[in-house]
Design an enzyme around this catalytic site. Sequence first.
Site, mmCIF file in Angstrom:
data_model
loop_
_atom_site.group_PDB
_atom_site.id
_atom_site.type_symbol
_atom_site.label_atom_id
_atom_site.label_comp_id
_atom_site.label_asym_id
_atom_site.label_seq_id
_atom_site.Cartn_x
_atom_site.Cartn_y
_atom_site.Cartn_z
ATOM 1 N N SER A 92 -10.873 -5.535 -3.893
ATOM 2 C CA SER A 92 -12.156 -4.854 -3.787
ATOM 3 C C SER A 92 -13.013 -5.140 -5.006
ATOM 4 O O SER A 92 -12.502 -5.386 -6.094
ATOM 5 C CB SER A 92 -11.909 -3.358 -3.661
ATOM 6 O OG SER A 92 -13.104 -2.666 -3.889
ATOM 7 N N TYR B 63 -8.675 4.936 -5.235
ATOM 8 C CA TYR B 63 -8.811 3.624 -4.583
ATOM 9 C C TYR B 63 -8.874 2.518 -5.635
ATOM 10 O O TYR B 63 -8.120 1.545 -5.594
ATOM 11 C CB TYR B 63 -10.078 3.629 -3.727
ATOM 12 C CG TYR B 63 -10.319 2.369 -2.923
ATOM 13 C CD1 TYR B 63 -9.567 2.092 -1.785
ATOM 14 C CD2 TYR B 63 -11.314 1.470 -3.289
ATOM 15 C CE1 TYR B 63 -9.791 0.947 -1.034
ATOM 16 C CE2 TYR B 63 -11.551 0.314 -2.549
ATOM 17 C CZ TYR B 63 -10.792 0.059 -1.424
ATOM 18 O OH TYR B 63 -11.021 -1.066 -0.688
#
Length: 685
Positions: free
Chosen positions: A563, A576
């Site tokens: 990400s 996350y």
Amino acid sequence: MRSRWPTRPPSTWQNSLDALVARSRLIGEEESLGLFGGGNTSTKREVPDLLGQPQVILWVKGSGSNLKGCEARHFSPLRLEVVRRLTGRTHMSDEEMVAFLERCVVDPKAPRPSVETLLHAFLPERDVDHTHADAILSLANTDRGEALVRQVLGKHLLWIPYLQPGFALSKRVFEAYRRQPSAQGAVLQKHGLITWGPDGHTSYLRTIRYVSMAERFLARQRRRARWTVRAQAAQPRADATERLRHWVPVIRRVVSRQRKVCVTCWQTPEILAFVNTPRLLNAARLGPATPDHMLRTKRLPLIIERAGRSSGAVSADALARALERYAASHERYFLKYRRPGDVLQDPFPRVILLPEIGMLTTGHDLTQAAMVATIYRHAMTIIRDAESVERYTSVSERQAFGVEYWPLELYKLSLAPPEAELSREVGLLTGAAGGIGRGIAELLIDRGASLVVTDLRRRDVEALAEALNRRAGRRRALGVVMDVTDERSIERACDAALRTFGGIDFLVSNAGIATVASIDRLRRIEWERSLAVNATGHFLVAKAVVRWLRAQRLGGSLVFISSKNVTAPGKDFGAYSAAKAAETQLARVLAIENGEFNIRVNIVNPDGVFEGSGLWKSIATERARTYRLPPSELATFYQQRNLLKTRVMPSDVAEAVCFLISRRAAKTTGCLLTVDGGLREAFPR
Ligand SMILES: [Zn+2]
């Protein structure tokens, strides 16, 4: 075998070509009459030529097409009168025959006519059907073939001793017919059956009738030999999977020497009953049930007798040596019989028989490996039935070579479409049912890869695999339920890959979840869940796959979907971002540890991929709140914040993944590739 002829044939069957197509399809429906391009049919009709003059056309099946599901375009129209003049000749080479027949075809767009065209043309009967019927072969492939055919099928069939298809065989059948014009067909020793008649219905019914007579006789013999009882008791050994885990990576490595192949495992009771019977294995060593099978199965299977032993079972190294011996023996066979212009084909086996384990077949993908398996299952039936009557026999080594390396037979293989970039590569994709996962799966399939698509819900992965197979027009995807946090579940998915494709060449580690909360409010359970999926999940799957890749020793590629948050974290995304950072670091260490095994490990960092994303759906509202936006404006917000002012789609991420897996990225490992439209703060450094 029952006739499939309709009681009231549709009126379209009046047209001669339609009638031939329909009859050919009926024959093609019966697997035990012929498989994948085996067998051919024809009709002769008077039709006006371009100038309206009457001429007789022979329509015969084109080379390499299947009777099953055939269409009018699969047949070649030839000027019969010209072709039949060849009956006056005594000799004709294959090259001459092909060149001659090509000039007799009246439609320039038609396919090359079957290698058995002359057989059809020489017989004066209007309709002719030629099949490689299992039951007929069980009689014709025995020591007393001729006597058995007489005894079981009667006196209206001609007996033709083995000759390679071509001019000489056609002439031989024609001459036998002239001596006995009342004959209804002919049995070609070690090859198959021909029937004919004044119309298609008669010819078709004769095929069905003779095959049924042979089948009834063989069923009685089978009951006497008690094969059915043996088949019922046949099960793989309890430790078969354990053994296969050991052997298959080695087998795939060795048989993939020239080009990677798919290795598929088959364990039906019939296959096990066959491989567990030494007498049948010995018969299998004699050669193919009909020469046409060799195009896919090669002349002989590789038989590993010690595979099923309880103690002293064959080791992976011994198995590798057996494969090498097989290849060396095939090369000797090639050198012994080769003619000018022959080129050695892949020398490794297509069929491997393992007592108490099952059968392995190889092919460039699952569809082809399954094709080989289907043909060999029929060969097993033919051999078993022949052995319940008599001793099975096959063509000699020299005769086999004649067909296996026959340019006219090899021509059929040249009709296959060119292979795509990732053809022969097998991958495991996690989180396949999500937006990015699906996008990646579709592009990988389009590029030719085979794929085990995994996710949490059975319904999702099975529907996805089905859609992907439809998209490919071949069987290249397998849907398997897998939880990346559960080692047993990962092991099961790897076993499915092993049985279906024989291994894995790449991993796309994509499964992920997202939690939105500032760290002071983040619950421990959410933090742990994020680490379990977004960090530990990648670790567990990569660990299993890397072990496999190392055992297989064919290199490999791992791609981690990470990400933008790793390089540029956002607020309220602590669980996350921290887990994704762990995933990224895991990937880098994997790159360092596995370079020496030619296993490349790379990372893709997408940002803001909304299309079809379950992950975004779950957090969109909260993410919008973080940025003080209405949720409907979130996609535009992400688009506006990147340098290219563009929306990132799953297909963009898929493109990056395909590049990293492909040989185009052969010199790239440990790399982080962004797919985010350009984010200054997320530039890799
Ligand atoms: Zn044939």
